[in-house]
Motif scaffolding. Structure first.
Motif, PDB file in Angstrom:
ATOM      1  N   ASN A 105      48.461  27.569  37.818  1.00 20.22           N
ATOM      2  CA  ASN A 105      47.634  28.585  38.451  1.00 20.22           C
ATOM      3  C   ASN A 105      48.531  29.752  38.837  1.00 20.22           C
ATOM      4  OD1 ASN A 105      44.723  27.884  38.843  1.00 20.22           O
ATOM      5  ND2 ASN A 105      45.574  26.045  39.822  1.00 20.22           N
ATOM      6  N   GLU A 106      47.914  30.813  39.323  1.00 18.52           N
ATOM      7  CA  GLU A 106      48.642  31.932  39.909  1.00 18.52           C
ATOM      8  C   GLU A 106      48.293  32.020  41.394  1.00 18.52           C
ATOM      9  OE1 GLU A 106      50.966  34.103  38.674  1.00 18.52           O
ATOM     10  OE2 GLU A 106      50.990  32.775  36.922  1.00 18.52           O
ATOM     11  N   PRO A 107      49.250  32.374  42.249  1.00 13.81           N
ATOM     12  CA  PRO A 107      49.005  32.353  43.688  1.00 13.81           C
ATOM     13  C   PRO A 107      47.840  33.226  44.151  1.00 13.81           C
ATOM     14  CG  PRO A 107      51.350  32.558  43.256  1.00 13.81           C
ATOM     15  CD  PRO A 107      50.656  32.707  41.940  1.00 13.81           C
ATOM     16  N   TYR A 108      47.711  34.434  43.584  1.00 12.44           N
ATOM     17  CA  TYR A 108      46.647  35.318  44.074  1.00 12.44           C
ATOM     18  C   TYR A 108      45.275  34.704  43.822  1.00 12.44           C
ATOM     19  CZ  TYR A 108      44.248  39.593  45.382  1.00 12.44           C
ATOM     20  OH  TYR A 108      43.468  40.505  46.034  1.00 12.44           O
ATOM     21  N   HIS A 109      45.088  34.194  42.617  1.00  9.83           N
ATOM     22  CA  HIS A 109      43.792  33.603  42.271  1.00  9.83           C
ATOM     23  C   HIS A 109      43.474  32.438  43.193  1.00  9.83           C
ATOM     24  CE1 HIS A 109      41.435  30.607  39.825  1.00  9.83           C
ATOM     25  NE2 HIS A 109      40.620  31.643  39.828  1.00  9.83           N
ATOM     26  N   LEU A 110      44.462  31.571  43.411  1.00  5.07           N
ATOM     27  CA  LEU A 110      44.206  30.384  44.219  1.00  5.07           C
ATOM     28  C   LEU A 110      44.007  30.752  45.691  1.00  5.07           C
ATOM     29  CD1 LEU A 110      45.889  26.991  43.652  1.00  5.07           C
ATOM     30  CD2 LEU A 110      45.540  27.816  45.972  1.00  5.07           C
ATOM     31  N   ALA A 111      44.783  31.709  46.192  1.00  5.88           N
ATOM     32  CA  ALA A 111      44.607  32.147  47.580  1.00  5.88           C
ATOM     33  C   ALA A 111      43.212  32.690  47.812  1.00  5.88           C
ATOM     34  CB  ALA A 111      45.655  33.215  47.924  1.00  5.88           C
ATOM     35  N   ARG A 112      42.729  33.477  46.860  1.00  7.29           N
ATOM     36  CA  ARG A 112      41.384  34.037  46.998  1.00  7.29           C
ATOM     37  C   ARG A 112      40.318  32.953  46.937  1.00  7.29           C
ATOM     38  NH1 ARG A 112      38.360  38.338  42.994  1.00  7.29           N
ATOM     39  NH2 ARG A 112      37.012  39.292  44.575  1.00  7.29           N
ATOM     40  N   THR A 113      40.499  31.978  46.041  1.00  8.87           N
ATOM     41  CA  THR A 113      39.535  30.895  45.907  1.00  8.87           C
ATOM     42  C   THR A 113      39.412  30.106  47.205  1.00  8.87           C
ATOM     43  OG1 THR A 113      39.922  30.675  43.524  1.00  8.87           O
ATOM     44  CG2 THR A 113      39.030  28.756  44.666  1.00  8.87           C
ATOM     45  N   PHE A 114      40.549  29.687  47.764  1.00  8.36           N
ATOM     46  CA  PHE A 114      40.483  28.855  48.967  1.00  8.36           C
ATOM     47  C   PHE A 114      40.086  29.655  50.206  1.00  8.36           C
ATOM     48  CE2 PHE A 114      42.478  25.691  46.334  1.00  8.36           C
ATOM     49  CZ  PHE A 114      41.965  24.507  46.834  1.00  8.36           C
ATOM     50  N   ALA A 115      40.451  30.927  50.269  1.00 11.20           N
ATOM     51  CA  ALA A 115      39.959  31.756  51.371  1.00 11.20           C
ATOM     52  C   ALA A 115      38.438  31.876  51.301  1.00 11.20           C
ATOM     53  CB  ALA A 115      40.608  33.137  51.325  1.00 11.20           C
ATOM     54  N   SER A 116      37.926  32.074  50.092  1.00  4.08           N
ATOM     55  CA  SER A 116      36.475  32.164  49.920  1.00  4.08           C
ATOM     56  C   SER A 116      35.798  30.863  50.323  1.00  4.08           C
ATOM     57  CB  SER A 116      36.138  32.498  48.466  1.00  4.08           C
ATOM     58  OG  SER A 116      36.658  33.753  48.089  1.00  4.08           O
ATOM     59  N   LEU A 117      36.375  29.738  49.900  1.00  2.79           N
ATOM     60  CA  LEU A 117      35.806  28.434  50.250  1.00  2.79           C
ATOM     61  C   LEU A 117      35.828  28.202  51.761  1.00  2.79           C
ATOM     62  CD1 LEU A 117      37.357  26.231  47.428  1.00  2.79           C
ATOM     63  CD2 LEU A 117      34.928  26.704  47.752  1.00  2.79           C
ATOM     64  N   ASP A 118      36.885  28.671  52.418  1.00  2.00           N
ATOM     65  CA  ASP A 118      36.941  28.482  53.871  1.00  2.00           C
ATOM     66  C   ASP A 118      35.852  29.297  54.558  1.00  2.00           C
ATOM     67  OD1 ASP A 118      38.511  26.856  55.667  1.00  2.00           O
ATOM     68  OD2 ASP A 118      39.156  28.718  56.637  1.00  2.00           O
ATOM     69  N   HIS A 119      35.588  30.492  54.057  1.00  2.00           N
ATOM     70  CA  HIS A 119      34.482  31.285  54.603  1.00  2.00           C
ATOM     71  C   HIS A 119      33.139  30.623  54.292  1.00  2.00           C
ATOM     72  CE1 HIS A 119      36.405  34.885  56.253  1.00  2.00           C
ATOM     73  NE2 HIS A 119      37.268  34.828  55.246  1.00  2.00           N
ATOM     74  N   LEU A 120      32.951  30.164  53.061  1.00  2.00           N
ATOM     75  CA  LEU A 120      31.680  29.536  52.683  1.00  2.00           C
ATOM     76  C   LEU A 120      31.371  28.295  53.514  1.00  2.00           C
ATOM     77  CD1 LEU A 120      31.947  29.793  48.793  1.00  2.00           C
ATOM     78  CD2 LEU A 120      30.212  30.903  50.212  1.00  2.00           C
ATOM     79  N   SER A 121      32.414  27.573  53.904  1.00  2.00           N
ATOM     80  CA  SER A 121      32.225  26.323  54.636  1.00  2.00           C
ATOM     81  C   SER A 121      32.373  26.483  56.142  1.00  2.00           C
ATOM     82  CB  SER A 121      33.245  25.290  54.146  1.00  2.00           C
ATOM     83  OG  SER A 121      34.570  25.709  54.466  1.00  2.00           O
ATOM     84  N   ALA A 122      32.585  27.702  56.605  1.00  2.00           N
ATOM     85  CA  ALA A 122      32.811  27.969  58.035  1.00  2.00           C
ATOM     86  C   ALA A 122      34.030  27.213  58.554  1.00  2.00           C
ATOM     87  CB  ALA A 122      31.572  27.640  58.858  1.00  2.00           C
TER      88      ALA A 122
END
Length: 440
Positions: A105-122
């Motif tokens: 993976n690349e760090p930017y892509h993964l950072a964005r994915t998990f940040a988004s998931l943290d927002h989606l899941s509160a």
């Protein structure tokens, strides 16, 4: 308040046992049936588990078609970060942990994915940071072989640091949304990363607000020297496959001491060894369930899995009733390879006998709820574990049995929560919300 066990449910539908899909009470296609996976997650949530945990490979191991055609897990399962997004909408309190590779993976892509998931899941997400396992994965990303062990851990360390830096792009209060002034965010609250290292060059910033948890919880499972160092420096949850109590105590003490040497509070790192369980109302019932499971394993699958644990070795050309020969050091999981050798040397076991252990699933603890709870309590109280990553040989049966029988016994002993006391995964684990810019 007395110290409580932490429990994560390691979900690998239709079950961890390689022939679980053949079990008469199992849906063979559960790995890609969302309603089934959601039901498993809700069962764990109803039992007040800290989190559900999803493993992953980004490729199929290089096995024969005959072997691969007889197993479900590596052939038919959801990509876990996609799955977490769906589970976030179908659950409300349980933590959600997904595996994602630092090698492919690349760090930017993964950072964005998990940040988004943290927002989606509160604020309920964790990232299991792995370095990937095998050549089959490498072939999908333009490589002829898997990256060397030392190289991929060096990349993983830098990868982690870039991801954490990106999660900290915005201050917690940066987004003003001030209609009157026309200021959407305070520019003083934005920081570009401007990272230039051996493996990555990443300018940043990340184009999403700081995650609700500050950062998703970082999970790590490496047990080699490089893996232990990585875990001690950055991990907040450490998963291990240690089976022996003495070895578990050594690992626990070592990883906590290493964390302290990095200037960390050892209590900020939770060690949750794997615990595969099969229980019943009586020992006879539990053993009968295990006997049923053991009849389902094709011998060629057990032999191939033994070879996989040894680093992707083809064992079919070796004498089945001969000893395990010396083999090159694994470029997959060196700890798994070393454990197989330890068991083989301790008893002089043959290749056939080692493969039979896989069919017999000798790593699974089989017993009554009291016996299972006794084992968990001993490990918990004697410096071997802060809790457990509970593994289920077949689903939903062994998950249902554990939540119905073992969880109440743990609560009777005052070892496990009766209700969630917070809203985020960090709350469940008793972990602080990290300040922006702190390390790890």
């Amino acid at each position: 308040m007395s110290r409580k066990l932490h429990l994560t449910a390691f979900l690998k539908p239709p079950g961890e046992y390689l022939a679980a899909w053949r079990h008469p009470e199992v849906d063979p296609g559960a790995g890609v049936d969302f309603e089934s996976v959601l039901a498993f997650a809700r069962t764990a949530e109803d039992a007040k588990f800290d989190a559900v945990f999803f493993a992953d490979l980004v490729g199929v191991p290089l096995e024969s078609q005959d072997v691969l055609s007889r197993v479900s897990v590596v052939n038919d399962s959801f990509e876990p970060t996609t799955l977490l997004a769906a589970l976030a909408a179908g659950t409300s309190r349980i933590g959600l942990i997904a595996t994602a590779s630092t090698t492919y993976n690349e760090p930017y892509h993964l950072a964005r994915t998990f940040a988004s998931l943290d927002h989606l899941s509160a604020g309920r997400v964790g990232w299991n940071a792995v370095t990937s396992l095998n050549d089959g994965e490498a072939l999908n990303f333009g490589r002829s072989a898997h990256v060397a062990h030392a190289d991929r851990y060096a990349r993983a360390e830098e990868f982690h640091d870039v991801v954490v830096g990106l999660w900290d792009s915005f201050a917690d209060d940066a987004f003003r949304h001030d209609r009157d002034s026309g200021v959407y965010f305070d520019p003083d609250g934005l920081r570009s990363l401007r990272h230039k290292g051996e493996h990555f060059s990443v300018e940043g910033p990340l184009n999403i607000a700081r995650p609700p948890q500050g950062r998703p919880v970082v999970v790590q499972a490496g047990a080699s020297e490089a893996g232990r160092r990585f875990a001690a420096r950055v991990a907040e949850v450490v998963f291990s496959g240690v089976r022996d109590l003495a070895a578990a105590r050594e690992f626990y003490a070592d990883i906590k001491a290493r964390a302290a040497a990095f200037g960390r509070d050892p209590g900020s790192l939770k060690v949750l060894p794997a615990l595969s369980v099969l229980t019943g109302e009586t020992r006879t019932e539990a053993e009968s369930k295990m006997d049923t499971l053991r009849t389902l394993m094709p011998p060629q699958v057990a032999l191939a899995h033994l070879g996989y644990l040894l680093g992707g070795v083809d064992l079919t050309a070796l004498p089945a009733d001969g000893p395990l020969p010396d083999l090159p050091e694994s470029n997959q999981s060196r700890t798994a390879q070393a454990e197989v050798y330890r068991r083989a040397r301790a008893r002089g076991a043959t290749i056939r006998e080692l493969a039979a252990e896989i069919s017999a699933d000798t790593g699974t603890v089989v017993g009554t709820p009291v016996e299972i709870a006794d084992r968990m309590e001993e490990w918990f109280r004697t410096g071997a574990a802060d809790g457990f990553t509970v593994i289920f040989p077949y689903l939903p049966g062994t998950l249902d049995d554990f939540t119905r029988l073992v969880v109440p016994e743990l609560r009777r002993r005052g070892l496990f929560r009766t209700a969630y006391e917070g809203a985020t995964l960090r709350d469940h684990l008793g972990l602080p919300r990290p300040e922006r810019g702190t390390v790890p």
